[in-house]
Design a protein around this motif. Structure first.
Motif, mmCIF file in Angstrom:
data_model
loop_
_atom_site.group_PDB
_atom_site.id
_atom_site.type_symbol
_atom_site.label_atom_id
_atom_site.label_comp_id
_atom_site.label_asym_id
_atom_site.label_seq_id
_atom_site.Cartn_x
_atom_site.Cartn_y
_atom_site.Cartn_z
ATOM 1 N N SER A 1 0.852 -0.504 -0.219
ATOM 2 C CA SER A 1 0.357 -0.038 -0.091
ATOM 3 C C SER A 1 0.825 1.294 0.257
ATOM 4 C CB SER A 1 -0.946 -0.365 1.158
ATOM 5 O OG SER A 1 0.112 -0.505 2.335
ATOM 6 N N VAL A 2 2.142 0.799 0.710
ATOM 7 C CA VAL A 2 2.585 2.259 0.370
ATOM 8 C C VAL A 2 3.123 2.759 -0.893
ATOM 9 C CG1 VAL A 2 5.059 3.828 1.130
ATOM 10 C CG2 VAL A 2 3.135 1.962 2.898
ATOM 11 N N ASP A 3 3.597 1.851 -1.527
ATOM 12 C CA ASP A 3 4.346 1.519 -3.486
ATOM 13 C C ASP A 3 3.440 2.187 -3.342
ATOM 14 O OD1 ASP A 3 7.150 1.013 -2.255
ATOM 15 O OD2 ASP A 3 6.888 -0.959 -2.485
ATOM 16 N N TYR B 1 -4.577 0.562 1.627
ATOM 17 C CA TYR B 1 -3.979 -0.643 2.922
ATOM 18 C C TYR B 1 -4.763 -2.006 2.658
ATOM 19 C CZ TYR B 1 -2.246 -3.587 6.606
ATOM 20 O OH TYR B 1 -1.689 -4.637 7.862
ATOM 21 N N TYR B 2 -6.069 -1.718 3.330
ATOM 22 C CA TYR B 2 -6.848 -2.672 3.446
ATOM 23 C C TYR B 2 -6.973 -3.420 2.099
ATOM 24 C CZ TYR B 2 -11.790 -4.754 4.929
ATOM 25 O OH TYR B 2 -12.334 -5.586 4.449
ATOM 26 N N ILE B 3 -7.007 -2.791 0.776
ATOM 27 C CA ILE B 3 -7.441 -3.447 -0.022
ATOM 28 C C ILE B 3 -6.542 -4.424 -0.829
ATOM 29 C CG2 ILE B 3 -7.819 -2.731 -2.346
ATOM 30 C CD1 ILE B 3 -9.407 0.065 -1.808
ATOM 31 N N THR B 4 -4.901 -3.432 -0.637
ATOM 32 C CA THR B 4 -3.721 -4.696 -1.109
ATOM 33 C C THR B 4 -3.283 -5.355 -0.297
ATOM 34 O OG1 THR B 4 -2.665 -2.690 -0.625
ATOM 35 C CG2 THR B 4 -3.573 -2.913 -2.515
ATOM 36 N N ASP B 5 -3.007 -5.177 1.230
ATOM 37 C CA ASP B 5 -2.818 -5.717 2.273
ATOM 38 C C ASP B 5 -3.178 -6.549 3.041
ATOM 39 O OD1 ASP B 5 0.125 -4.537 1.694
ATOM 40 O OD2 ASP B 5 -0.524 -3.423 2.059
ATOM 41 N N VAL B 6 -4.827 -5.824 3.468
ATOM 42 C CA VAL B 6 -5.522 -7.156 3.694
ATOM 43 C C VAL B 6 -6.259 -7.750 2.594
ATOM 44 C CG1 VAL B 6 -7.651 -7.729 5.395
ATOM 45 C CG2 VAL B 6 -5.267 -5.881 5.563
#
Length: 363
Positions: free
Chosen positions: A7-9, A270-275
């Motif tokens: 998510s940070v990238d 973050y929720y969409i990509t990492d979770v």
């Protein structure tokens, strides 16, 4: 980062893409309002872009230096990287795409986006190595309150009352004018000026603290991020009644509100990509892994296009814009936007190519 946070990238890449979009219209006279900065007080989507990047710089610091020893070698690396960023910014300011290839010193603008990134990275990284999160929070709060009190209540040398307006008795403008003189973006102020760099450091510290949340082992990171973001937005918007939202002087309320929006959007990404492991934002990740390189190239190419003449009255930029856009699009703002989107597509393709070929240029 050894174990990169997707998510940070993605948010970094999205921010760079947004920078390229607003910096490359077909015509500066025909721009849709959301793609313009606020004239002075106020906030547009465009005003969110640079503070978002500084928040991401802070997040990156919290990951990249969390296991670094407080040694001369670490300080040397931080210093070298900072000087590279400042040097790239000054190069863009000096560069001309024709002989003698560099401007006269008299017309050089000292501040700039890359210069500010270099300075706040240096200061914030040093602070991160020497203070814990509670102390960093205290430093950020002290900066923001101190900045507000100084700009709003300390009389100027001639005894006049200070103001937050675009005026000579605004402390931020006053200092820039008397220290930088002609070396500013405008005759009366610079949006990346001297004293406004202090609250920009607070923006980066907010990113460091957000990085601390991302490093937690708990599974409720999304909720922690959302709660933090909403809290920052509430406090920032309330404070704006007394210290208006203003990118040009990087007001304290501006720091809180933009950090709040950055945190809320990061929580969603973050929720969409990492979770949920939904990878729809990969195209932005490709840009995010070479963010500074692509941003620098976008500025370098744009300056070359504006400065390289075709015939007597046209430059490359104008020729491209008139030939491929205004020649068949009658709505000026739409033509201008489509030109900017074409530039964005080019750099998205460049980011994708560099990523796939494993070309990662560290600045």
């Amino acid at each position: 980062m050894k174990n990169r946070v997707e998510s940070v990238d993605i948010l970094r890449g999205l921010t760079i893409v947004a920078m390229i979009l607003v910096n490359n219209p077909g015509s500066w006279s025909h721009i849709y309002p959301p793609l313009r900065h606020a004239q002075w007080h106020g906030l547009t989507p465009t005003d969110l872009i640079f503070p978002f990047f500084l928040v991401i710089v802070g997040i990156s610091i919290s990951y990249a230096y969390k296991n670094k020893e407080n040694t001369w070698s670490t300080y040397k690396k931080i210093t070298v990287r900072s000087l590279k960023l400042i040097g790239l910014g000054l190069f863009l300011s000096l560069f001309l795409p024709y002989w003698p290839f560099f401007k006269d010193f008299e017309s050089l603008r000292f501040p700039g986006v890359l210069q500010r990134i270099g300075i706040v990275f240096f200061v914030s990284a040093i602070l991160f190595l020497n203070f814990n999160w509670k102390q960093l929070l205290g430093i950020a709060i002290t900066i923001l309150i101190g900045y507000w009190l100084f700009l709003g209540f300390v009389p100027l040398p001639d005894g006049s009352a200070p103001t937050f307006d675009r005026a000579p008795n605004n402390w931020a403008n006053y200092i820039d004018l008397n220290v930088l003189g002609k070396h500013m973006w405008q005759k009366d102020y610079d949006p990346e000026g001297i004293i406004s760099t202090l609250p920009a450091i607070a923006s980066t510290i907010s990113g460091i603290l957000i990085g601390k949340i991302l490093a937690l082992q708990e599974l409720k990171k999304t909720m922690y991020l959302l709660t933090t973001g909403v809290a920052l937005l509430i406090v920032g918007y309330i404070w704006s009644f007394w210290f208006p939202l203003n990118k040009a002087i990087w007001s304290s309320s501006f720091v809180l509100v933009t950090s709040g929006w950055a945190t809320v959007i990061l929580a969603l990404v973050y929720y969409i990509t990492d979770v949920k492991k939904i990878n729809g934002g990969n195209i932005f990740k490709y840009v995010g892994t070479n963010a500074i390189t692509i941003f620098f190239l976008s500025g370098f190419i744009a300056k070359t296009f504006y400065g390289t003449k075709i015939g007597e009255n046209l430059n490359i930029h104008t020729w491209l814009y008139q030939t491929f856009y205004t020649s068949w699009i009658s709505i000026d703002k739409l033509a201008s936007l489509l030109y900017a989107l074409t530039v964005v597509l080019f750099f998205l393709a460049l980011g994708y190519t560099m990523y796939k070929k494993k070309i990662f240029i560290k600045v």
